[in-house]
Design a protein around this motif. Structure first.
Motif, PDB file in Angstrom:
ATOM      1  N   VAL A 328       1.488 -13.473  -1.620  1.00  0.00           N
ATOM      2  CA  VAL A 328       1.761 -14.883  -1.887  1.00  0.00           C
ATOM      3  C   VAL A 328       0.440 -15.624  -1.989  1.00  0.00           C
ATOM      4  CG1 VAL A 328       2.861 -16.987  -1.026  1.00  0.00           C
ATOM      5  CG2 VAL A 328       3.947 -14.751  -0.647  1.00  0.00           C
ATOM      6  N   ARG A 329       0.246 -16.313  -3.157  1.00  0.00           N
ATOM      7  CA  ARG A 329      -0.940 -17.150  -3.345  1.00  0.00           C
ATOM      8  C   ARG A 329      -0.475 -18.493  -3.888  1.00  0.00           C
ATOM      9  NH1 ARG A 329      -5.930 -15.835  -2.961  1.00  0.00           N
ATOM     10  NH2 ARG A 329      -6.593 -17.295  -4.590  1.00  0.00           N
ATOM     11  N   GLY A 330      -0.589 -19.509  -3.046  1.00  0.00           N
ATOM     12  CA  GLY A 330      -0.092 -20.822  -3.443  1.00  0.00           C
ATOM     13  C   GLY A 330       1.408 -20.780  -3.627  1.00  0.00           C
ATOM     14  N   SER A 331       1.841 -21.188  -4.820  1.00  0.00           N
ATOM     15  CA  SER A 331       3.272 -21.193  -5.100  1.00  0.00           C
ATOM     16  C   SER A 331       3.728 -19.931  -5.811  1.00  0.00           C
ATOM     17  CB  SER A 331       3.624 -22.417  -5.974  1.00  0.00           C
ATOM     18  OG  SER A 331       2.900 -22.351  -7.206  1.00  0.00           O
ATOM     19  N   ARG A 332       2.798 -19.020  -6.076  1.00  0.00           N
ATOM     20  CA  ARG A 332       3.137 -17.808  -6.830  1.00  0.00           C
ATOM     21  C   ARG A 332       3.265 -16.605  -5.900  1.00  0.00           C
ATOM     22  NH1 ARG A 332       1.991 -18.283 -12.338  1.00  0.00           N
ATOM     23  NH2 ARG A 332       3.234 -16.360 -12.434  1.00  0.00           N
ATOM     24  N   ARG A 333       4.159 -15.692  -6.291  1.00  0.00           N
ATOM     25  CA  ARG A 333       4.345 -14.440  -5.563  1.00  0.00           C
ATOM     26  C   ARG A 333       4.097 -13.294  -6.544  1.00  0.00           C
ATOM     27  NH1 ARG A 333       7.790 -14.615  -1.065  1.00  0.00           N
ATOM     28  NH2 ARG A 333       8.875 -12.722  -1.744  1.00  0.00           N
ATOM     29  N   TRP A 334       3.224 -12.381  -6.103  1.00  0.00           N
ATOM     30  CA  TRP A 334       2.871 -11.247  -6.963  1.00  0.00           C
ATOM     31  C   TRP A 334       3.356  -9.965  -6.291  1.00  0.00           C
ATOM     32  CZ3 TRP A 334       1.176 -13.207 -11.378  1.00  0.00           C
ATOM     33  CH2 TRP A 334       0.545 -14.457 -11.352  1.00  0.00           C
ATOM     34  N   ARG A 335       4.164  -9.199  -7.040  1.00  0.00           N
ATOM     35  CA  ARG A 335       4.835  -8.021  -6.467  1.00  0.00           C
ATOM     36  C   ARG A 335       4.261  -6.738  -7.095  1.00  0.00           C
ATOM     37  NH1 ARG A 335       9.200  -4.695  -7.464  1.00  0.00           N
ATOM     38  NH2 ARG A 335      10.444  -4.096  -5.630  1.00  0.00           N
ATOM     39  N   ILE A 336       3.779  -5.846  -6.213  1.00  0.00           N
ATOM     40  CA  ILE A 336       3.303  -4.530  -6.657  1.00  0.00           C
ATOM     41  C   ILE A 336       4.320  -3.508  -6.168  1.00  0.00           C
ATOM     42  CG2 ILE A 336       1.386  -2.903  -6.695  1.00  0.00           C
ATOM     43  CD1 ILE A 336       0.735  -5.672  -7.808  1.00  0.00           C
ATOM     44  N   PRO A 337       5.025  -2.846  -7.078  1.00  0.00           N
ATOM     45  CA  PRO A 337       6.099  -1.932  -6.655  1.00  0.00           C
ATOM     46  C   PRO A 337       5.573  -0.709  -5.905  1.00  0.00           C
ATOM     47  CG  PRO A 337       5.701  -1.760  -9.016  1.00  0.00           C
ATOM     48  CD  PRO A 337       4.893  -2.932  -8.536  1.00  0.00           C
ATOM     49  N   ALA A 338       6.465  -0.080  -5.157  1.00  0.00           N
ATOM     50  CA  ALA A 338       6.084   1.052  -4.306  1.00  0.00           C
ATOM     51  C   ALA A 338       5.537   2.209  -5.127  1.00  0.00           C
ATOM     52  CB  ALA A 338       7.292   1.501  -3.474  1.00  0.00           C
ATOM     53  N   TYR A 339       6.161   2.479  -6.312  1.00  0.00           N
ATOM     54  CA  TYR A 339       5.706   3.641  -7.086  1.00  0.00           C
ATOM     55  C   TYR A 339       4.262   3.477  -7.554  1.00  0.00           C
ATOM     56  CZ  TYR A 339       6.163   1.068 -11.503  1.00  0.00           C
ATOM     57  OH  TYR A 339       6.002   0.169 -12.523  1.00  0.00           O
ATOM     58  N   GLU A 340       3.859   2.226  -7.823  1.00  0.00           N
ATOM     59  CA  GLU A 340       2.484   1.979  -8.278  1.00  0.00           C
ATOM     60  C   GLU A 340       1.492   2.200  -7.133  1.00  0.00           C
ATOM     61  OE1 GLU A 340       0.007  -1.558 -10.568  1.00  0.00           O
ATOM     62  OE2 GLU A 340       2.210  -1.499 -10.700  1.00  0.00           O
ATOM     63  N   ILE A 341       1.867   1.776  -5.934  1.00  0.00           N
ATOM     64  CA  ILE A 341       0.990   1.991  -4.777  1.00  0.00           C
ATOM     65  C   ILE A 341       0.937   3.478  -4.440  1.00  0.00           C
ATOM     66  CG2 ILE A 341       0.604   1.423  -2.335  1.00  0.00           C
ATOM     67  CD1 ILE A 341       1.998  -1.239  -2.863  1.00  0.00           C
ATOM     68  N   GLU A 360     -11.067   1.915   2.717  1.00  0.00           N
ATOM     69  CA  GLU A 360     -11.667   0.663   2.259  1.00  0.00           C
ATOM     70  C   GLU A 360     -11.394   0.409   0.782  1.00  0.00           C
ATOM     71  OE1 GLU A 360     -15.746   1.231   3.208  1.00  0.00           O
ATOM     72  OE2 GLU A 360     -15.466   0.927   5.368  1.00  0.00           O
ATOM     73  N   ALA A 361     -11.181   1.488   0.009  1.00  0.00           N
ATOM     74  CA  ALA A 361     -10.928   1.330  -1.426  1.00  0.00           C
ATOM     75  C   ALA A 361      -9.498   0.890  -1.715  1.00  0.00           C
ATOM     76  CB  ALA A 361     -11.227   2.648  -2.142  1.00  0.00           C
ATOM     77  N   LEU A 362      -8.549   1.310  -0.860  1.00  0.00           N
ATOM     78  CA  LEU A 362      -7.139   1.035  -1.145  1.00  0.00           C
ATOM     79  C   LEU A 362      -6.835  -0.460  -1.277  1.00  0.00           C
ATOM     80  CD1 LEU A 362      -4.297   2.053  -1.626  1.00  0.00           C
ATOM     81  CD2 LEU A 362      -3.982   2.210   0.862  1.00  0.00           C
ATOM     82  N   PRO A 363      -7.272  -1.334  -0.377  1.00  0.00           N
ATOM     83  CA  PRO A 363      -6.955  -2.765  -0.568  1.00  0.00           C
ATOM     84  C   PRO A 363      -7.551  -3.330  -1.851  1.00  0.00           C
ATOM     85  CG  PRO A 363      -8.522  -2.451   1.229  1.00  0.00           C
ATOM     86  CD  PRO A 363      -7.983  -1.110   0.882  1.00  0.00           C
ATOM     87  N   GLN A 364      -8.712  -2.810  -2.258  1.00  0.00           N
ATOM     88  CA  GLN A 364      -9.288  -3.274  -3.520  1.00  0.00           C
ATOM     89  C   GLN A 364      -8.436  -2.829  -4.704  1.00  0.00           C
ATOM     90  OE1 GLN A 364     -11.848  -5.290  -4.091  1.00  0.00           O
ATOM     91  NE2 GLN A 364     -12.348  -5.577  -1.918  1.00  0.00           N
ATOM     92  N   ARG A 365      -7.867  -1.613  -4.632  1.00  0.00           N
ATOM     93  CA  ARG A 365      -6.998  -1.138  -5.716  1.00  0.00           C
ATOM     94  C   ARG A 365      -5.746  -2.027  -5.814  1.00  0.00           C
ATOM     95  NH1 ARG A 365      -8.309   4.310  -7.037  1.00  0.00           N
ATOM     96  NH2 ARG A 365     -10.570   4.418  -6.752  1.00  0.00           N
ATOM     97  N   ILE A 366      -5.168  -2.328  -4.647  1.00  0.00           N
ATOM     98  CA  ILE A 366      -3.976  -3.187  -4.650  1.00  0.00           C
ATOM     99  C   ILE A 366      -4.337  -4.565  -5.191  1.00  0.00           C
ATOM    100  CG2 ILE A 366      -2.237  -4.296  -3.205  1.00  0.00           C
ATOM    101  CD1 ILE A 366      -2.461  -1.883  -1.299  1.00  0.00           C
ATOM    102  N   ALA A 367      -5.481  -5.107  -4.756  1.00  0.00           N
ATOM    103  CA  ALA A 367      -5.907  -6.427  -5.217  1.00  0.00           C
ATOM    104  C   ALA A 367      -6.153  -6.429  -6.720  1.00  0.00           C
ATOM    105  CB  ALA A 367      -7.174  -6.853  -4.475  1.00  0.00           C
ATOM    106  N   HIS A 368      -6.714  -5.340  -7.235  1.00  0.00           N
ATOM    107  CA  HIS A 368      -6.957  -5.267  -8.675  1.00  0.00           C
ATOM    108  C   HIS A 368      -5.641  -5.294  -9.447  1.00  0.00           C
ATOM    109  CE1 HIS A 368      -8.896  -4.190 -12.427  1.00  0.00           C
ATOM    110  NE2 HIS A 368      -7.997  -3.229 -12.602  1.00  0.00           N
ATOM    111  N   ALA A 369      -4.623  -4.611  -8.907  1.00  0.00           N
ATOM    112  CA  ALA A 369      -3.311  -4.632  -9.569  1.00  0.00           C
ATOM    113  C   ALA A 369      -2.748  -6.050  -9.600  1.00  0.00           C
ATOM    114  CB  ALA A 369      -2.356  -3.685  -8.845  1.00  0.00           C
TER     115      ALA A 369
END
Length: 700
Positions: A328-341, A360-369
């Motif tokens: 959740v960022r501001g009023s927007r919600r961004w969803r990364i599905p389980a299969y992608e993670i 340490e790389a995993l949160p950056q990968r999720i953030a990039h998505a």
């Protein structure tokens, strides 16, 4: 006289005029070669003193911006002052080269342990590591290397008392063994190990001057000088690659503290003060070692297969997601599905990254998505937004659940405590019997309460490296390497993964149940499979009679290994004395008394369980003795050495008590014979064997 000025060298040592006694203050009767060389020594000492005084007089107040810089500079100045110390009994130079035709035509260079220059900057003494000094060790009549004359100097109590010339280009001069070189090799050994810079042989010099980029393994029997070669290689590399090694560091690894204490003065004598020394146990000291393994457990724990078991155990903490991550960022919600993670996790696992780096790389990968979705929605996020998303509570919670933090020591603790956990990760790697050998009978409650063994500590170190990469040094010297387990080799290899190593050892002296059988295997575990393997077979320390006696054991413990060929003949250097059981202790004391009547150090070596009895016998006879690693002096020259600590040490005279007991003190015959081989080869001038029990049949 500056070192680059030609010095007449037409007189041999035999023709030189008689010299007054050293230190008498009387002038030389004639300004002959010996008088001129003494004058150059005096001038060189004065020049070194002036160099030291110049450093001591430096005023750094105007060149340091803050107290940190001042402290660093002061430490560097202190080290420089120590390096310029003039050691009273350590000659400034030990040789001289007169060049013939090259760029140094007609010049003479004095070769010594360090560089010394005069007030104008002209060299008085040239460092033995400089290229211009190399022919001192390599030149021969067959290959003069542009040298007209090589001169060696002899000293008594720090005073120059003799010299010896070799005219390498004179076809009429008869080739002969250098008496001064032989005398220096055989000089009594009181105190710690000293440098061999004046006696380095051509085959040793090739190893010493080999490049920094390559790893070198030196197989050398007793008395071949492999330890000294390794230390001198460090000194050479520090000279040739000082800036690089100052950044990356150097390390000397020995088998125990007694050994390291014995060798610790070699590098400082050569002006090198910044080399750290350690044992393997000290390198891997993440946990407190308070326990010990039986031989079976230690062999399994030291096997390289344990690295795969640990890798599986560490990676078992990773799990696959079953739910999407919603940011959740501001009023927007961004969803990364389980299969992608799941794909991200699988990719990181396949890359076989360190556990901590992947975490340490995993949160950056999720953030990039998330950023990809933001861009698709028309936003223009930057790197700051990605970092903020990576720190989002939802992302952090997901990473903690999927890739939790791992305590390496706790992973090893669980492997050794939980038979089911070990079986899960050792399947197909260790047999059921091997698993049973390493599991603790009574599991400890915590890392702190566990009675870790030395082999356990190496496993913990491996686990630490699986989580976070171990820092690599520029160069590592590993001595007595034949006694390391594969896992210990891996621990050392991590310390030079981006650097190089000098590996020193003798396969015939392997005295652990896990001792290496071949250098190819050892170097593979070290991570240096392409290392050059050099063999030193010429012995310069152990007398021929002694090494021949000890070599009778080789076919029974290390078949196929070449025996050492000693260049030293010393008739009468071996005495084997059989006595009655009730007379044994008295005979050992008498042998020590006889050895003390001669000049040099004495080592009384015995099976470990015989040491208390012999200590009492020495005390009853009023004979004080030292412990291994304690520095000998002229007044205290006898050391009582348990056989388990004898490796790497040298004494002028050795008294060996009861060889059969030394063999019996080990868990198997091969290890016992190797322990005996070590004990038999510690003598530099003479060996006396005292026994009441029958000698091991392998010695007959």
């Amino acid at each position: 006289m500056p070192a680059h000025v030609p010095v007449p060298a037409t007189e041999s040592a035999d023709d030189a005029p008689a010299a007054p006694p050293p230190g008498s203050g009387a002038p030389d009767p004639a300004p002959g070669p010996l008088g001129r060389e003494r004058a150059h020594l005096t001038a060189s000492r004065a020049a070194l003193r002036a160099m030291r005084e110049d450093v001591q007089s430096l005023d750094i107040r105007d060149v340091t911006a803050n107290w940190v810089n001042a402290a660093v500079l002061e430490a560097q100045i202190e080290d420089r002052i120590k390096a310029l110390a003039d050691l009273a009994h350590t000659p400034l130079f030990f040789g001289r080269l007169d060049y013939l035709l090259s760029a140094q035509e007609g010049q003479s260079f004095y070769i010594g342990r360090r560089h010394v220059h005069d007030a104008e900057g002209d060299p008085m003494v040239v460092d033995w590591r400089a290229p211009v000094s190399q022919p001192f060790y390599r030149a021969s009549r067959r290959d003069p290397q542009d040298i007209a004359l090589r001169r060696r100097f002899g000293y008594t109590g720090g005073e120059l008392t003799a010299y010896e010339d070799e005219h390498l280009t004179d076809p009429e001069e008869v080739e002969r063994t250098s008496r001064l070189l032989q005398a220096e090799i055989e000089r009594p050994r009181v105190g710690p190990m000293r440098d061999i810079v004046a006696t380095i042989q051509p085959e040793q010099d090739e190893i010493v001057r080999s490049g920094l980029s390559g790893t070198v393994c030196v197989q050398g029997g007793p008395g071949t000088g492999k330890t000294a070669v390794g230390l001198h290689r460090v000194a050479y590399l520090l000279y040739a690659h000082r800036e690089r090694l100052a950044r990356t560091g150097t390390l000397v690894i020995g088998p125990n503290r007694s050994f390291l204490h014995y060798i610790e003065q070699v590098l400082p004598a050569l002006g090198e003060l910044e080399v750290r020394q350690s044992t393997v146990d000290e390198l891997v000291a993440h946990v407190e070692v308070r326990g010990a393994d039986d031989a079976r457990a230690a062999v399994v724990k030291g096997d390289a297969r344990m690295a795969e078991v640990l890798r599986r155990a560490v990676r078992s903490h990773v799990s696959m997601p079953s739910e999407a991550v919603v940011v959740v960022r501001g009023s927007r919600r961004w969803r990364i599905p389980a299969y992608e993670i799941q794909e991200m996790v699988r990719e990181l696992l396949e890359r076989d990254m360190r556990y901590g780096a992947a975490r340490e790389a995993l949160p950056q990968r999720i953030a990039h998505a998330v950023l990809v979705r933001m861009e698709q929605a028309g936003e223009a996020p930057d790197d700051r937004i990605q970092d903020a998303v990576a720190r989002n509570p939802a992302v952090k919670a997901a990473v903690k659940a999927l890739w939790p933090p791992v305590d390496p020591a706790k992973v090893v603790l669980r492997l050794l405590s939980d038979a089911a956990f070990l079986a899960e990760h050792a399947e197909g790697v260790l047999t059921a019997e091997e698993q049973a050998a390493v599991v603790w009978a009574k599991p400890p409650r915590s890392v702190r309460s566990a009675r870790w063994s030395p082999a356990d500590a190496v496993l913990v170190d491996e686990a630490y490296d699986l989580v976070r990469r171990t820092q690599s040094l520029g160069h590592v010297v590993l001595d007595e390497a034949q006694d390391l387990s594969p896992m210990q080799y891996r621990a050392v290899g991590r310390r030079c993964s981006t650097g190089s190593a000098t590996v020193l050892g003798d396969l015939a002296q392997g005295t652990t149940p896990w001792a290496t059988g071949s250098w190819a295997d050892a170097l593979g575990h070290l991570g240096k499979p392409d290392a050059a393997v050099e063999e030193l077979t010429a012995g310069f320390r152990v007398p021929r009679e002694v090494i021949a006696y000890a070599s009778r054991l080789l076919p029974h413990m290390s078949p196929g290994l070449a025996p050492v060929s000693s260049v030293r003949e010393n008739p009468g250097s071996l005495v084997v004395r059989e006595v009655a059981q009730e007379e044994r202790d008295a005979a050992v004391v008498a042998a020590c008394t006889g050895s003390l009547a001669r000049e040099g150090s004495i080592g009384l070596i015995a099976a470990d369980d015989r040491v208390p009895d012999l200590a009492r016998a020495l005390a009853a006879a009023g004979m004080a003795h030292l412990e291994p690693g304690t520095e000998t002096t002229a007044a205290s020259r006898l050391t009582l050495v348990p056989a388990s600590l004898a490796k790497g040490l040298e004494y002028d005279y050795v008294v060996l008590d009861e060889p059969a007991a030394v063999v019996a003190g080990e868990p198997d015959l091969r290890t016992g014979l190797r322990r005996l081989y070590v004990a038999l080869t510690r003598a530099v001038s003479g060996l006396t064997v005292v026994h009441a029990r029958p000698l091991p049949p392998e010695l007959h």
